[in-house]
Motif scaffolding. Structure first.
Motif, PDB file in Angstrom:
ATOM      1  N   GLU A  62     -11.488  -0.408 -10.136  1.00 40.81           N
ATOM      2  CA  GLU A  62     -12.060   0.517 -11.026  1.00 40.81           C
ATOM      3  C   GLU A  62     -13.226   0.328  -8.963  1.00 40.81           C
ATOM      4  OE1 GLU A  62     -12.056   0.165 -14.376  1.00 40.81           O
ATOM      5  OE2 GLU A  62     -10.287   1.218 -14.684  1.00 40.81           O
ATOM      6  N   HIS A  63     -13.936  -0.484  -9.383  1.00 43.05           N
ATOM      7  CA  HIS A  63     -15.272  -0.844  -9.189  1.00 43.05           C
ATOM      8  C   HIS A  63     -15.238  -2.166  -7.893  1.00 43.05           C
ATOM      9  CE1 HIS A  63     -16.281  -4.219 -11.338  1.00 43.05           C
ATOM     10  NE2 HIS A  63     -15.889  -3.465 -12.304  1.00 43.05           N
ATOM     11  N   ALA A  64     -16.544  -1.983  -7.270  1.00 45.80           N
ATOM     12  CA  ALA A  64     -16.610  -3.487  -5.668  1.00 45.80           C
ATOM     13  C   ALA A  64     -17.265  -4.560  -6.906  1.00 45.80           C
ATOM     14  CB  ALA A  64     -18.379  -2.816  -5.449  1.00 45.80           C
ATOM     15  N   ALA A  65     -17.173  -4.902  -6.181  1.00 46.47           N
ATOM     16  CA  ALA A  65     -17.455  -6.527  -7.110  1.00 46.47           C
ATOM     17  C   ALA A  65     -18.666  -6.812  -7.297  1.00 46.47           C
ATOM     18  CB  ALA A  65     -16.817  -7.942  -6.411  1.00 46.47           C
ATOM     19  N   ASN A  66     -18.667  -7.954  -8.219  1.00 53.05           N
ATOM     20  CA  ASN A  66     -20.548  -7.572  -8.879  1.00 53.05           C
ATOM     21  C   ASN A  66     -20.939  -8.800  -7.748  1.00 53.05           C
ATOM     22  OD1 ASN A  66     -19.676 -10.529  -9.239  1.00 53.05           O
ATOM     23  ND2 ASN A  66     -19.259 -10.135 -11.502  1.00 53.05           N
ATOM     24  N   GLN A  67     -22.727  -9.287  -8.409  1.00 49.59           N
ATOM     25  CA  GLN A  67     -23.188  -9.798  -7.229  1.00 49.59           C
ATOM     26  C   GLN A  67     -22.538 -10.678  -6.674  1.00 49.59           C
ATOM     27  OE1 GLN A  67     -27.063  -9.319  -8.316  1.00 49.59           O
ATOM     28  NE2 GLN A  67     -27.285  -7.789  -6.648  1.00 49.59           N
ATOM     29  N   GLN A  68     -22.845 -12.069  -7.973  1.00 49.29           N
ATOM     30  CA  GLN A  68     -21.440 -12.974  -7.886  1.00 49.29           C
ATOM     31  C   GLN A  68     -20.531 -13.622  -6.596  1.00 49.29           C
ATOM     32  OE1 GLN A  68     -21.082 -14.462 -12.246  1.00 49.29           O
ATOM     33  NE2 GLN A  68     -22.604 -15.691 -12.179  1.00 49.29           N
ATOM     34  N   ASP A  69     -19.380 -12.137  -7.752  1.00 46.64           N
ATOM     35  CA  ASP A  69     -18.421 -11.878  -6.504  1.00 46.64           C
ATOM     36  C   ASP A  69     -19.008 -11.981  -4.981  1.00 46.64           C
ATOM     37  OD1 ASP A  69     -16.334 -12.469  -8.037  1.00 46.64           O
ATOM     38  OD2 ASP A  69     -16.431 -10.405  -9.007  1.00 46.64           O
ATOM     39  N   THR A  70     -19.737 -11.134  -4.736  1.00 48.17           N
ATOM     40  CA  THR A  70     -19.919 -10.683  -3.725  1.00 48.17           C
ATOM     41  C   THR A  70     -20.936 -11.681  -2.668  1.00 48.17           C
ATOM     42  OG1 THR A  70     -19.890  -8.425  -3.949  1.00 48.17           O
ATOM     43  CG2 THR A  70     -21.329  -9.362  -1.928  1.00 48.17           C
ATOM     44  N   ALA A  71     -21.204 -12.444  -3.563  1.00 44.16           N
ATOM     45  CA  ALA A  71     -21.971 -14.413  -2.727  1.00 44.16           C
ATOM     46  C   ALA A  71     -20.956 -15.570  -2.431  1.00 44.16           C
ATOM     47  CB  ALA A  71     -22.509 -14.657  -3.770  1.00 44.16           C
ATOM     48  N   TRP A  72     -20.357 -14.833  -3.341  1.00 37.48           N
ATOM     49  CA  TRP A  72     -18.712 -15.838  -3.122  1.00 37.48           C
ATOM     50  C   TRP A  72     -17.837 -15.554  -2.624  1.00 37.48           C
ATOM     51  CZ3 TRP A  72     -13.868 -14.486  -3.650  1.00 37.48           C
ATOM     52  CH2 TRP A  72     -12.672 -16.036  -3.493  1.00 37.48           C
ATOM     53  N   PRO A  97     -12.401   6.979  -1.859  1.00 30.55           N
ATOM     54  CA  PRO A  97     -13.325   7.779  -1.481  1.00 30.55           C
ATOM     55  C   PRO A  97     -14.765   7.510  -1.892  1.00 30.55           C
ATOM     56  CG  PRO A  97     -11.465   8.594  -1.091  1.00 30.55           C
ATOM     57  CD  PRO A  97     -11.085   7.680  -2.194  1.00 30.55           C
ATOM     58  N   ALA A  98     -14.709   7.402  -3.262  1.00 24.30           N
ATOM     59  CA  ALA A  98     -15.721   7.483  -4.448  1.00 24.30           C
ATOM     60  C   ALA A  98     -16.781   5.960  -4.949  1.00 24.30           C
ATOM     61  CB  ALA A  98     -15.107   8.058  -5.967  1.00 24.30           C
ATOM     62  N   HIS A  99     -14.971   5.369  -4.789  1.00 26.02           N
ATOM     63  CA  HIS A  99     -15.229   3.848  -3.872  1.00 26.02           C
ATOM     64  C   HIS A  99     -16.208   3.460  -3.054  1.00 26.02           C
ATOM     65  CE1 HIS A  99     -13.590  -0.801  -5.507  1.00 26.02           C
ATOM     66  NE2 HIS A  99     -14.749  -0.451  -5.357  1.00 26.02           N
ATOM     67  N   LEU A 100     -15.223   3.471  -1.875  1.00 24.34           N
ATOM     68  CA  LEU A 100     -16.608   2.926  -0.326  1.00 24.34           C
ATOM     69  C   LEU A 100     -17.780   4.102  -0.652  1.00 24.34           C
ATOM     70  CD1 LEU A 100     -16.211   2.620   2.295  1.00 24.34           C
ATOM     71  CD2 LEU A 100     -15.020   4.520   3.337  1.00 24.34           C
ATOM     72  N   THR A 101     -18.417   4.966  -1.582  1.00 27.39           N
ATOM     73  CA  THR A 101     -19.546   6.094  -1.182  1.00 27.39           C
ATOM     74  C   THR A 101     -20.701   4.581  -2.620  1.00 27.39           C
ATOM     75  OG1 THR A 101     -18.451   7.797  -1.114  1.00 27.39           O
ATOM     76  CG2 THR A 101     -20.959   7.628  -1.896  1.00 27.39           C
ATOM     77  N   ASP A 102     -19.798   4.422  -3.536  1.00 29.17           N
ATOM     78  CA  ASP A 102     -20.245   3.537  -4.114  1.00 29.17           C
ATOM     79  C   ASP A 102     -20.624   2.123  -3.134  1.00 29.17           C
ATOM     80  OD1 ASP A 102     -20.481   5.161  -6.149  1.00 29.17           O
ATOM     81  OD2 ASP A 102     -18.589   4.147  -6.962  1.00 29.17           O
ATOM     82  N   ILE A 103     -19.617   1.303  -2.698  1.00 24.27           N
ATOM     83  CA  ILE A 103     -20.096   0.092  -1.814  1.00 24.27           C
ATOM     84  C   ILE A 103     -20.658   0.104  -1.131  1.00 24.27           C
ATOM     85  CG2 ILE A 103     -19.009  -1.649  -0.320  1.00 24.27           C
ATOM     86  CD1 ILE A 103     -16.335  -0.967  -2.048  1.00 24.27           C
ATOM     87  N   GLU A 104     -21.143   1.565  -0.132  1.00 21.71           N
ATOM     88  CA  GLU A 104     -22.170   1.455   1.214  1.00 21.71           C
ATOM     89  C   GLU A 104     -23.206   1.548   0.840  1.00 21.71           C
ATOM     90  OE1 GLU A 104     -19.894   4.926   3.388  1.00 21.71           O
ATOM     91  OE2 GLU A 104     -19.263   3.473   4.250  1.00 21.71           O
ATOM     92  N   ALA A 105     -23.335   2.276  -0.849  1.00 16.85           N
ATOM     93  CA  ALA A 105     -24.418   2.650  -1.673  1.00 16.85           C
ATOM     94  C   ALA A 105     -25.702   1.216  -2.178  1.00 16.85           C
ATOM     95  CB  ALA A 105     -25.086   3.502  -2.503  1.00 16.85           C
ATOM     96  N   ASN A 106     -23.893  -0.025  -2.241  1.00 16.11           N
ATOM     97  CA  ASN A 106     -24.688  -1.153  -3.189  1.00 16.11           C
ATOM     98  C   ASN A 106     -25.298  -1.929  -2.114  1.00 16.11           C
ATOM     99  OD1 ASN A 106     -24.993  -3.521  -4.410  1.00 16.11           O
ATOM    100  ND2 ASN A 106     -23.136  -3.121  -5.594  1.00 16.11           N
TER     101      ASN A 106
END
Length: 155
Positions: A62-72, A97-106
């Motif tokens: 449903e959503h991108a990983a949180n900041q801790q997951d991204t850092a890991w 598509p909506a998930h990718l938009t969220d990722i690119e904006a994060n």
């Protein structure tokens, strides 16, 4: 030859020898613990199959990983994968598509240029065909570079 399949309730791994691609499909949203465990399974299967070309289908998440997951992922996982597989790794992520938009904006998630000149390359896609074509192009480029390197002495 039939594809090799390995699954959990949250992740399905299929090695496609005809494509020389490991297809990793997240089946549902995961906890941070399941995410790390699942990526460990992906790395193990990549090593078992000697496959450095992965399609990671995250459309059911449903959503991108949180900041801790991204850092890991950036600081621990991707560098470990290259060491474990003893070669550059190419990962095509498939998103809704909506998930990718969220990722690119994060701003916590690095842009694709972050991966330039690293031994792990990442692509982001909304269509599976485009992701597989990117992996094929990456493999052709890597094989061409290996063939060129084999013809020269670097002493």
């Amino acid at each position: 030859m039939l594809p090799a399949v390995n699954s959990t309730e949250y992740l399905q791994l299929v090695y496609r020898p005809d494509l020389r691609v490991l297809i990793c499909r997240w089946m549902q949203q995961t906890t941070p613990q399941d995410l790390r465990s699942g990526y460990g399974l992906i790395m193990d299967e990549g090593a078992n199959q000697s496959c450095a070309y992965w399609l990671v289908d995250a459309r059911r998440r449903e959503h991108a990983a949180n900041q801790q997951d991204t850092a890991w992922m950036m600081e621990v996982y991707f560098p470990q994968v290259v060491v474990r597989l003893h070669q550059p790794v190419f990962i095509a992520y498939l998103f809704a598509p909506a998930h990718l938009t969220d990722i690119e904006a994060n701003t916590a998630i690095p842009p694709l240029t972050y991966f330039d000149n690293r031994p792990y390359q990442i692509g982001r896609f909304i269509e599976e065909r485009a992701a597989l074509e990117w992996l094929t192009t990456c493999r052709a480029g890597a094989e061409k570079n290996t063939a060129i390197s084999a013809n020269y002495s670097f002493t």
